[in-house]
Enzyme design. Structure first.
Site, PDB file in Angstrom:
ATOM      1  N   ILE A  27       0.823  -1.212   0.000  1.00  0.00           N
ATOM      2  CA  ILE A  27       0.000   0.000   0.000  1.00  0.00           C
ATOM      3  C   ILE A  27       0.857   1.262   0.000  1.00  0.00           C
ATOM      4  O   ILE A  27       0.461   2.284  -0.546  1.00  0.00           O
ATOM      5  CB  ILE A  27      -1.019   0.014   1.150  1.00  0.00           C
ATOM      6  N   GLY A  28       2.054   1.177   0.597  1.00  0.00           N
ATOM      7  CA  GLY A  28       2.962   2.320   0.557  1.00  0.00           C
ATOM      8  C   GLY A  28       3.319   2.699  -0.867  1.00  0.00           C
ATOM      9  O   GLY A  28       3.454   3.873  -1.197  1.00  0.00           O
ATOM     10  N   TYR A  35      -3.697  -4.621  29.272  1.00  0.00           N
ATOM     11  CA  TYR A  35      -4.293  -3.341  28.904  1.00  0.00           C
ATOM     12  C   TYR A  35      -5.775  -3.302  29.276  1.00  0.00           C
ATOM     13  O   TYR A  35      -6.314  -2.249  29.568  1.00  0.00           O
ATOM     14  CB  TYR A  35      -4.108  -3.139  27.397  1.00  0.00           C
ATOM     15  N   THR A  93      -8.429   0.573  14.834  1.00  0.00           N
ATOM     16  CA  THR A  93      -8.798   1.788  14.117  1.00  0.00           C
ATOM     17  C   THR A  93      -7.560   2.244  13.349  1.00  0.00           C
ATOM     18  O   THR A  93      -6.469   2.304  13.911  1.00  0.00           O
ATOM     19  CB  THR A  93      -9.257   2.893  15.079  1.00  0.00           C
ATOM     20  N   LEU A  94      -7.744   2.554  12.078  1.00  0.00           N
ATOM     21  CA  LEU A  94      -6.627   2.891  11.190  1.00  0.00           C
ATOM     22  C   LEU A  94      -6.675   4.350  10.775  1.00  0.00           C
ATOM     23  O   LEU A  94      -7.698   4.816  10.257  1.00  0.00           O
ATOM     24  CB  LEU A  94      -6.701   2.017   9.929  1.00  0.00           C
ATOM     25  N   GLU A  95      -5.597   5.067  10.976  1.00  0.00           N
ATOM     26  CA  GLU A  95      -5.463   6.423  10.452  1.00  0.00           C
ATOM     27  C   GLU A  95      -4.939   6.294   9.029  1.00  0.00           C
ATOM     28  O   GLU A  95      -3.896   5.684   8.824  1.00  0.00           O
ATOM     29  CB  GLU A  95      -4.477   7.220  11.293  1.00  0.00           C
TER      30      GLU A  95
END
Length: 174
Positions: A96-97, A151, A119-121
């Site tokens: 994807i880069g 966590y 969650t993806l930025e």
């Protein structure tokens, strides 16, 4: 220390790592190839750290969705991962880069005990079409040294996300 494919397989068998859904063909020498989920949140207004930001949620259609530069997109992984023994690290990869997509640059660490769909930025250099369930990056598993603290038991705001989670920094600032 990063886990190898064989170590990941062994941890999956013992339940020390959970990847749901899991596909054995997605394991590489020291990572798992995760996929983009089917939803995306788009932010078109000014962002303010002290306030919850409005967004539009879209379902990525089978024919894809064109992402545009200058916009913030939050996506989600198709896979949910969990480990009470290993820390996790998620990143995009060259596939994807090479399309000019930057994904999850600011928060790649999943602490021991993370049990989430990530969650993806997402930001893009040029307009680019993405598709639901396309390979979007890699997740690695890391040995944690010292005593383990889950966590899930420390009482922080992002403990068990099941979808796209917007920034909740405004909770600290209000």
């Amino acid at each position: 220390m990063i886990l190898t494919r064989k170590a990941i397989e062994k941890a999956l068998e013992s339940g020390d790592i959970v990847i749901d859904p899991f596909e054995p063909d997605r394991l590489s020498p020291n990572a798992y190839d995760w996929r983009l989920g089917e939803k995306m949140r788009v932010f078109d207004t000014e962002l303010d750290a002290a306030r919850s930001t409005p967004f539009t949620e879209l379902v990525i259609p089978p024919e894809g969705l064109v992402l545009e530069p200058g916009r913030l997109y939050l996506g989600v992984t198709h896979e949910r991962t969990r480990s009470e023994r290993y820390a996790q690290m998620i990143n995009g990869d060259h596939t994807i880069g090479g399309l000019g997509i930057w994904v999850h640059v600011s928060a790649p660490l999943g602490h021991v005990g993370h049990a989430i769909n990530w969650t993806l930025e997402i930001r893009v250099a040029r307009p680019v079409r993405v598709y639901p369930l396309m390979t979007f990056g890699k997740i690695i598993f890391l040995v944690a040294h010292g005593s383990l603290a889950s966590y899930q038991h420390v009482g922080v705001k992002y403990t068990s996300t099941s979808g796209i989670d917007i920034s909740r920094l405004y909770e600290e600032l209000s």
